[in-house]
Motif scaffolding. Sequence first.
Motif, PDB file in Angstrom:
ATOM      1  N   LYS A  41      59.729  32.531   2.709  1.00 40.50           N
ATOM      2  CA  LYS A  41      60.520  31.316   2.916  1.00 40.50           C
ATOM      3  C   LYS A  41      61.530  31.170   1.788  1.00 40.50           C
ATOM      4  CE  LYS A  41      58.400  29.699   6.584  1.00 40.50           C
ATOM      5  NZ  LYS A  41      59.121  29.560   7.856  1.00 40.50           N
ATOM      6  N   ASN A  65      61.645  27.746   9.789  1.00 43.71           N
ATOM      7  CA  ASN A  65      61.840  26.336   9.455  1.00 43.71           C
ATOM      8  C   ASN A  65      62.213  26.195   7.984  1.00 43.71           C
ATOM      9  OD1 ASN A  65      61.122  25.526  12.078  1.00 43.71           O
ATOM     10  ND2 ASN A  65      58.950  25.507  11.556  1.00 43.71           N
ATOM     11  N   HIS A 299      68.352  20.420   4.115  1.00 42.92           N
ATOM     12  CA  HIS A 299      67.847  21.608   3.420  1.00 42.92           C
ATOM     13  C   HIS A 299      68.818  22.102   2.347  1.00 42.92           C
ATOM     14  CE1 HIS A 299      64.520  21.832   6.187  1.00 42.92           C
ATOM     15  NE2 HIS A 299      65.328  21.903   7.216  1.00 42.92           N
TER      16      HIS A 299
END
Length: 404
Positions: A41, A65, A299
């Motif tokens: 990630k 995600n 984000h």
Amino acid sequence: MNKPNFSDKKALLIEDMAEARIMQKKMLNDFGFKSIEIAMKAESAIELLRSHSYDVILSDYNLGNGKDGQQLLEEVRHSHLIPNTSTYLMVTAETSTEMVMGAIEYAPDGYITKPFSQAMLERRLLKLMENKELLIKVNKALDANDYDTAIQEAKVVANKHPALQSRCQRIIGDALISLERYQEALDVFVESRKDSKMPWAVFGEAKCHYFLNNIDKAEAKFRQLTLDNKFFVSAYDWLAKTLVKKGELDSAQAVLVDAVSRSPKNLMRQIELGKLSLEVNDNLMAEMSFRRAVFLAKHSCFNEAEVYLQHMASIVALAREGEIPTRQVDNFQTTLSKVHQNFFNSPEVRSEAYLLEMELYSALGDKKTMNQIEEVLNHDIESGQAAPLSATSKRRIDQIKSLK
């Protein structure tokens, strides 16, 4: 030059898909890499980059995600987590203009499209790392913000390696701009343009004219770039800045609208378009831009309360123009809920959010709800949860009440 010895290089592989991770790690092992760390990630990659340095970073664009590869690169560039001496290669299965433009704007050293062969990846890495090795002294100086040394070392490299002369000239010009030696930088870019028609030389020349206050010349150069290189999006940003400096706000807004259509994932550009749209009273465009900015901010390393408050303010401006559809009120409430979740521990943000809510319901003619919000605001001020009202805030409340 000799093939780099990958065995003494450290690599970071950022990939969320297990199959791709295994395949790419095997490729790196086959090249000779012995030290390979894995991040699945963006968030875990950032933690590794905070505490370790890597010679090679191989990052996928799609990371499931959370942050995508562009937002990861945006953050590590902004936080200076990747030195100029490192090689950053973006990996993507997408070829959409939005993706390519978004990735390129944050300047990876290169990108490679899936599926790719082991030989293709090796060739790409070899070329990038060979150039990094030749520019090692230049890049170390740039990492230290020692622009004078960077200029001297770039001149040495340009003399020894003619194939890198263009890149070195660009580094020298940009370093001179950083040193605010704009006339010298201009001379470098003008000279570079004689030998090559590369857009970066025109861009550098235009920026120098801007800083030297040769505004008409700057505008002409930036316009030339937007016409000749429609996806050189930074030129649109600077053209808009130039037009703002000339007081031509409507034209500047039109330029940013064009830029956003070409590369919509740049958060700061969306914010600038929103601000400029409010200035020219194009409240609908402002709302659209800030709504997109709120979406992108989630984000982003630029995830700040001001983005959300500006979106709410744009909806207030729309409501003051006349009746607005229910979906705009819903948009306001959605953004307000995000402010509650993420920023309501700030007394200043809390007070501003209440004020914007009061202004919205005043514009909607809902005096009952407006009065209820004022009561909550006063309670939170008394308890210390909300910041005391400034003179400007008091005038805003007086204006709201005068409309009753």
